[in-house]
Design an enzyme around this catalytic site. Structure first.
Site, PDB file in Angstrom:
ATOM      1  N   ARG A 104       0.840  -1.204   0.000  1.00 43.34           N
ATOM      2  CA  ARG A 104       0.000   0.000   0.000  1.00 43.34           C
ATOM      3  C   ARG A 104       0.866   1.241   0.000  1.00 43.34           C
ATOM      4  O   ARG A 104       1.768   1.378   0.816  1.00 43.34           O
ATOM      5  CB  ARG A 104      -0.845   0.068   1.280  1.00 43.34           C
ATOM      6  CG  ARG A 104      -1.940  -0.897   1.363  1.00 43.34           C
ATOM      7  CD  ARG A 104      -2.998  -0.485   2.343  1.00 43.34           C
ATOM      8  NE  ARG A 104      -2.541  -0.048   3.649  1.00 43.34           N
ATOM      9  CZ  ARG A 104      -3.356   0.359   4.602  1.00 43.34           C
ATOM     10  NH1 ARG A 104      -4.655   0.418   4.388  1.00 43.34           N
ATOM     11  NH2 ARG A 104      -2.887   0.716   5.770  1.00 43.34           N
ATOM     12  N   THR A 108      -1.712   7.402  -0.571  1.00 41.70           N
ATOM     13  CA  THR A 108      -2.968   7.207  -1.331  1.00 41.70           C
ATOM     14  C   THR A 108      -3.758   5.993  -0.868  1.00 41.70           C
ATOM     15  O   THR A 108      -4.945   5.867  -1.184  1.00 41.70           O
ATOM     16  CB  THR A 108      -2.653   7.010  -2.825  1.00 41.70           C
ATOM     17  OG1 THR A 108      -1.908   5.780  -2.965  1.00 41.70           O
ATOM     18  CG2 THR A 108      -1.825   8.164  -3.379  1.00 41.70           C
TER      19      THR A 108
HETATM   20  C1  PRP Z   1      -1.046  -4.929   4.164  1.00 42.21           C
HETATM   21  C2  PRP Z   1      -1.859  -6.196   4.212  1.00 42.21           C
HETATM   22  C3  PRP Z   1      -2.708  -6.104   2.977  1.00 42.21           C
HETATM   23  C4  PRP Z   1      -2.958  -4.617   2.879  1.00 42.21           C
HETATM   24  C5  PRP Z   1      -4.353  -4.358   3.391  1.00 42.21           C
HETATM   25  O1  PRP Z   1      -0.004  -5.075   3.284  1.00 42.21           O
HETATM   26  O2  PRP Z   1      -1.093  -7.356   4.278  1.00 42.21           O
HETATM   27  O3  PRP Z   1      -2.062  -6.568   1.811  1.00 42.21           O
HETATM   28  O4  PRP Z   1      -1.995  -3.976   3.726  1.00 42.21           O
HETATM   29  O5  PRP Z   1      -4.696  -3.025   3.215  1.00 42.21           O
HETATM   30  P1  PRP Z   1      -5.832  -2.571   2.210  1.00 42.21           P
HETATM   31  O6  PRP Z   1      -7.006  -3.461   2.438  1.00 42.21           O
HETATM   32  O7  PRP Z   1      -6.107  -1.143   2.632  1.00 42.21           O
HETATM   33  O8  PRP Z   1      -5.303  -2.657   0.816  1.00 42.21           O
HETATM   34  P2  PRP Z   1       1.094  -3.931   3.055  1.00 42.21           P
HETATM   35  O9  PRP Z   1       0.654  -3.021   1.966  1.00 42.21           O
HETATM   36  O10 PRP Z   1       1.416  -3.279   4.361  1.00 42.21           O
HETATM   37  O11 PRP Z   1       2.316  -4.738   2.507  1.00 42.21           O
HETATM   38  P3  PRP Z   1       3.243  -5.827   3.232  1.00 42.21           P
HETATM   39  O12 PRP Z   1       2.410  -7.072   3.432  1.00 42.21           O
HETATM   40  O13 PRP Z   1       4.340  -6.021   2.256  1.00 42.21           O
HETATM   41  O14 PRP Z   1       3.718  -5.264   4.536  1.00 42.21           O
HETATM   42  N1  URA Z   2      -2.391  -3.345   6.724  1.00 44.87           N
HETATM   43  C1  URA Z   2      -1.941  -3.794   7.914  1.00 44.87           C
HETATM   44  O1  URA Z   2      -0.959  -4.524   7.971  1.00 44.87           O
HETATM   45  N2  URA Z   2      -2.592  -3.412   9.027  1.00 44.87           N
HETATM   46  C2  URA Z   2      -3.688  -2.620   8.991  1.00 44.87           C
HETATM   47  O2  URA Z   2      -4.264  -2.320  10.052  1.00 44.87           O
HETATM   48  C3  URA Z   2      -4.129  -2.162   7.743  1.00 44.87           C
HETATM   49  C4  URA Z   2      -3.467  -2.549   6.621  1.00 44.87           C
END
Ligand code: PRP
Ligand code: URA
Length: 209
Positions: A104, A108
């Protein structure tokens, strides 16, 4: 909430409480996520179709049930999805695996894609997409768009925590995809984090910030 199942087994809820606790170590967090994946895997695969096959036990011939159809696909949204994936593969070692790399953007809250690799014949397989967190649902929605574009038509989504905002968006965009979660939390904060949640799942699994 239409197509959403909250798996409220006491073992899952107990382990989830320990995961939420900010004092839980990285090793403990990872181990608990894997253990919860075992328990959730039972539920998400509960209605798989069986077919009778001929085998011979040391005593006699018999017909006995096995899971019907092509091998399952587990699709992990990286990085944190891999925590659930490992537990799912403990139970279904022959499953095929899709990796969907996205993170993410913190400003944004839109997913930034960096990797995608999926097995063939998605149209003939059950695909279980795994990611511990469904927050805005932007990541899961885009990931499933990509799988559907390759022909996937039988998809389930498994997460640990979901925000009501994410469930609403996800079920509106993908009404055909059942959601399985261990908890629907209160809300998202201004930075898109689930409250009360457990923090950043990827960071807590891998010791990053
Ligand atoms: C986290 C989580 C999801 C996403 C959820 O990943 O594992 O993929 O955020 O958020 P959303 O529903 O608002 O899209 P992150 O983007 O932090 O990546 P990571 O797993 O590499 O830490
Ligand atoms: N991704 C995470 O890992 N934690 C949250 O609370 C939301 C998005």
């Amino acid at each position: 909430m239409g197509n959403v199942t909250v798996i409220d087994h006491p073992m899952i809820q107990h382990k989830l409480t320990i995961m939420r606790n900010k004092e839980t170590s990285i090793a403990g967090f990872r181990r608990l996520l894997r253990e919860i994946a075992h328990l959730m895997c039972y539920e998400v695969t509960r209605d798989l179709q069986l077919e009778m096959v001929d085998i011979e036990t040391p005593m006699t011939a018999m017909q006995s049930p096995m899971i019907k159809g092509k091998k399952l696909v587990f699709a992990s949204i990286l990085r944190a999805g891999n925590g659930l994936l490992d537990g799912m593969l403990d139970l279904v070692p022959a499953a095929r695996v899709a990796h969907i790399g996205m993170y993410r953007d913190h400003e944004t809250l839109e997913p930034v894609e960096y990797y995608f690799k999926a097995p063939s014949n998605l149209e003939d397989r059950l695909i279980i997409v795994v990611d511990p967190m469904l927050a805005t649902a932007n990541s899961a929605t885009v990931a499933i768009d990509k799988l559907k574009a390759l022909g996937a038509n039988n998809i389930r989504f498994l997460c640990l925590l979901a925000a009501p905002e994410g469930i609403k968006r996800f079920t509106e965009h993908h009404p055909d995809v059942p959601v399985y979660t261990a908890s629907i939390d209160s809300h998202l904060n201004d930075q898109g984090y689930i409250i009360p949640g457990l923090g950043d799942a990827g960071d807590r699994m891998y010791g990053t910030r």
